[in-house]
Design a protein around this motif. Structure first.
Motif, mmCIF file in Angstrom:
data_model
loop_
_atom_site.group_PDB
_atom_site.id
_atom_site.type_symbol
_atom_site.label_atom_id
_atom_site.label_comp_id
_atom_site.label_asym_id
_atom_site.label_seq_id
_atom_site.Cartn_x
_atom_site.Cartn_y
_atom_site.Cartn_z
ATOM 1 N N ARG A 1 29.746 -19.258 41.322
ATOM 2 C CA ARG A 1 29.613 -19.793 42.684
ATOM 3 C C ARG A 1 28.143 -19.842 43.102
ATOM 4 N NH1 ARG A 1 32.711 -19.990 47.584
ATOM 5 N NH2 ARG A 1 31.422 -19.586 49.418
ATOM 6 N N ARG A 2 27.395 -18.799 42.748
ATOM 7 C CA ARG A 2 25.992 -18.736 43.154
ATOM 8 C C ARG A 2 25.097 -19.673 42.340
ATOM 9 N NH1 ARG A 2 24.708 -12.419 44.817
ATOM 10 N NH2 ARG A 2 26.633 -12.115 46.024
ATOM 11 N N MET A 3 25.499 -19.969 41.110
ATOM 12 C CA MET A 3 24.662 -20.832 40.274
ATOM 13 C C MET A 3 24.994 -22.313 40.458
ATOM 14 S SD MET A 3 26.399 -20.356 36.495
ATOM 15 C CE MET A 3 26.133 -22.004 35.839
ATOM 16 N N LEU A 4 26.063 -22.616 41.194
ATOM 17 C CA LEU A 4 26.513 -24.000 41.344
ATOM 18 C C LEU A 4 25.433 -24.935 41.890
ATOM 19 C CD1 LEU A 4 28.932 -25.819 40.886
ATOM 20 C CD2 LEU A 4 29.734 -25.248 43.195
ATOM 21 N N PRO A 5 24.676 -24.547 42.932
ATOM 22 C CA PRO A 5 23.612 -25.443 43.411
ATOM 23 C C PRO A 5 22.589 -25.771 42.328
ATOM 24 C CG PRO A 5 24.040 -23.720 45.023
ATOM 25 C CD PRO A 5 24.802 -23.346 43.787
ATOM 26 N N SER A 6 22.239 -24.772 41.515
ATOM 27 C CA SER A 6 21.267 -25.008 40.443
ATOM 28 C C SER A 6 21.810 -25.973 39.400
ATOM 29 C CB SER A 6 20.900 -23.680 39.767
ATOM 30 O OG SER A 6 20.283 -22.798 40.675
ATOM 31 N N VAL A 7 23.096 -25.851 39.092
ATOM 32 C CA VAL A 7 23.705 -26.727 38.091
ATOM 33 C C VAL A 7 23.757 -28.165 38.587
ATOM 34 C CG1 VAL A 7 25.841 -27.235 36.837
ATOM 35 C CG2 VAL A 7 25.035 -24.884 37.018
ATOM 36 N N LEU B 1 20.390 -29.561 38.417
ATOM 37 C CA LEU B 1 20.072 -29.837 37.019
ATOM 38 C C LEU B 1 20.715 -31.142 36.558
ATOM 39 C CD1 LEU B 1 18.872 -28.856 34.285
ATOM 40 C CD2 LEU B 1 21.077 -27.761 33.858
ATOM 41 N N MET B 2 21.899 -31.427 37.055
ATOM 42 C CA MET B 2 22.587 -32.674 36.689
ATOM 43 C C MET B 2 21.741 -33.874 37.092
ATOM 44 S SD MET B 2 25.211 -34.042 35.300
ATOM 45 C CE MET B 2 26.134 -35.572 35.245
ATOM 46 N N SER B 3 21.141 -33.808 38.271
ATOM 47 C CA SER B 3 20.264 -34.893 38.726
ATOM 48 C C SER B 3 19.074 -35.052 37.784
ATOM 49 C CB SER B 3 19.776 -34.609 40.150
ATOM 50 O OG SER B 3 18.864 -35.594 40.578
ATOM 51 N N ASN B 4 18.452 -33.932 37.413
ATOM 52 C CA ASN B 4 17.311 -33.979 36.487
ATOM 53 C C ASN B 4 17.730 -34.481 35.105
ATOM 54 O OD1 ASN B 4 15.526 -32.993 38.404
ATOM 55 N ND2 ASN B 4 15.887 -30.858 37.842
ATOM 56 N N LEU B 5 18.934 -34.110 34.705
ATOM 57 C CA LEU B 5 19.430 -34.510 33.391
ATOM 58 C C LEU B 5 19.634 -36.018 33.315
ATOM 59 C CD1 LEU B 5 20.455 -33.654 30.611
ATOM 60 C CD2 LEU B 5 22.697 -33.212 31.644
ATOM 61 N N PHE C 1 20.109 -39.072 44.285
ATOM 62 C CA PHE C 1 19.833 -38.573 45.632
ATOM 63 C C PHE C 1 21.013 -37.807 46.218
ATOM 64 C CE2 PHE C 1 19.584 -39.099 50.288
ATOM 65 C CZ PHE C 1 18.395 -38.421 50.519
ATOM 66 N N PRO C 2 22.257 -38.331 46.140
ATOM 67 C CA PRO C 2 23.386 -37.552 46.664
ATOM 68 C C PRO C 2 23.554 -36.200 45.964
ATOM 69 C CG PRO C 2 24.025 -39.826 46.342
ATOM 70 C CD PRO C 2 22.687 -39.671 45.700
ATOM 71 N N LEU C 3 23.283 -36.151 44.647
ATOM 72 C CA LEU C 3 23.377 -34.884 43.924
ATOM 73 C C LEU C 3 22.346 -33.891 44.428
ATOM 74 C CD1 LEU C 3 23.889 -36.152 40.245
ATOM 75 C CD2 LEU C 3 25.591 -35.056 41.712
ATOM 76 N N SER C 4 21.133 -34.351 44.682
ATOM 77 C CA SER C 4 20.079 -33.476 45.198
ATOM 78 C C SER C 4 20.440 -32.947 46.576
ATOM 79 C CB SER C 4 18.747 -34.229 45.257
ATOM 80 O OG SER C 4 18.345 -34.658 43.984
ATOM 81 N N MET C 5 20.985 -33.813 47.430
ATOM 82 C CA MET C 5 21.385 -33.394 48.774
ATOM 83 C C MET C 5 22.543 -32.394 48.718
ATOM 84 S SD MET C 5 19.351 -34.741 50.977
ATOM 85 C CE MET C 5 18.113 -34.350 49.723
ATOM 86 N N LEU C 6 23.484 -32.635 47.806
ATOM 87 C CA LEU C 6 24.610 -31.709 47.655
ATOM 88 C C LEU C 6 24.136 -30.344 47.189
ATOM 89 C CD1 LEU C 6 27.637 -31.123 47.611
ATOM 90 C CD2 LEU C 6 27.724 -32.110 45.296
ATOM 91 N N ALA C 7 23.196 -30.332 46.239
ATOM 92 C CA ALA C 7 22.657 -29.062 45.745
ATOM 93 C C ALA C 7 21.981 -28.287 46.867
ATOM 94 C CB ALA C 7 21.670 -29.321 44.609
ATOM 95 N N LYS C 8 21.197 -28.978 47.694
ATOM 96 C CA LYS C 8 20.521 -28.310 48.811
ATOM 97 C C LYS C 8 21.523 -27.789 49.835
ATOM 98 C CE LYS C 8 16.162 -30.856 48.454
ATOM 99 N NZ LYS C 8 15.225 -31.803 49.113
ATOM 100 N N ARG C 9 22.561 -28.576 50.087
ATOM 101 C CA ARG C 9 23.582 -28.159 51.053
ATOM 102 C C ARG C 9 24.319 -26.917 50.582
ATOM 103 N NH1 ARG C 9 28.388 -32.013 53.585
ATOM 104 N NH2 ARG C 9 29.337 -30.382 54.899
ATOM 105 N N LEU C 10 24.692 -26.904 49.299
ATOM 106 C CA LEU C 10 25.385 -25.736 48.744
ATOM 107 C C LEU C 10 24.483 -24.512 48.739
ATOM 108 C CD1 LEU C 10 27.255 -27.359 45.712
ATOM 109 C CD2 LEU C 10 28.277 -26.484 47.818
#
Length: 217
Positions: A139-145, A148-152, A203-212
């Protein structure tokens, strides 16, 4: 745009190839990264240090170098793979190294009292990690993953340099074909399309990561 309509299916094939490569790498990286991250917290010093070395090696190497190493070195050992598989291996190594660090940090952020309480209740260290620590760590690593998907997805464009036909390569081929056969310059329009497509996906992935990340604090 007439050029876009004529080459839409070809470009879509390149985009699907990019997305499939990204998802494949993420799936492999999650398995390897979680395993390596757990082992980095092991009480076995040799195992822990070797897994940390693995993470630091592939996080420290430029992705392009890893791509070239996999693509050119594997045939030297009699392992012949195409550019797509080479890109998958290289990007999975890079992604799993980053995920392992996120997993290690997430595990270490769980209060040690939970581990001690679980063992006191009769759970083995493996059961404690599986049923108590890892569910919270994931749960805690989900934002990082997700970040990472966006960077990948963006990094898959580097696979063009070893011959993989992703979305960027498809665009380049369309530009060359139109310029050669029709004498038209469409580079600016096509690269604007590349920019727009990557933005719409990432962009949506980055925003989702920040929100989480904010919600889990």
């Amino acid at each position: 745009m007439e050029v876009l309509s004529k080459n839409l299916n070809f470009l879509l094939d390149g985009l699907i190839n990019t997305l499939l490569l990204s998802l494949s790498c993420l799936g492999i990286a999650l398995v390897l990264g979680i395993l390596a991250g757990v082992l980095q917290t092991s009480n076995n010093k040799a195992l822990s240090l070797s897994m940390r070395g693995y993470a630091e090696l592939f996080r420290g190497l430029p992705i392009l170098i890893t791509l070239f190493l996999v693509f050119f070195l594997l045939p030297e050992f009699g392992i012949n793979v195409n550019s797509y598989i080479s890109a998958m291996i290289a990007l999975s190594l890079w992604s799993s190294a980053n995920i392992s660090v996120a997993v290690r940090g997430a595990i270490q952020s769980i209060p040690k009292a939970q581990t001690e309480a679980s063992i006191a209740l009769g759970l083995s260290p493996v059961q404690t990690m599986r049923y108590v620590i890892l569910p919270q760590a994931v749960r805690r690593m989900l934002p990082s993953v997700i970040g990472l998907m966006s960077n990948l997805i963006q990094s898959t464009s580097l696979s063009v340099l070893i011959g993989n036909q992703d979305f960027l390569k498809s665009v380049q081929l369309v530009i060359e074909r139109v310029e050669l056969m029709e004498g038209l310059s469409v580079a600016s329009q096509m690269y604007t399309l590349v920019l727009a497509v990557y933005f719409v996906i990432c962009f949506p992935l980055s925003m989702l990561a920040k929100r989480l990340e904010r919600s889990y604090r």
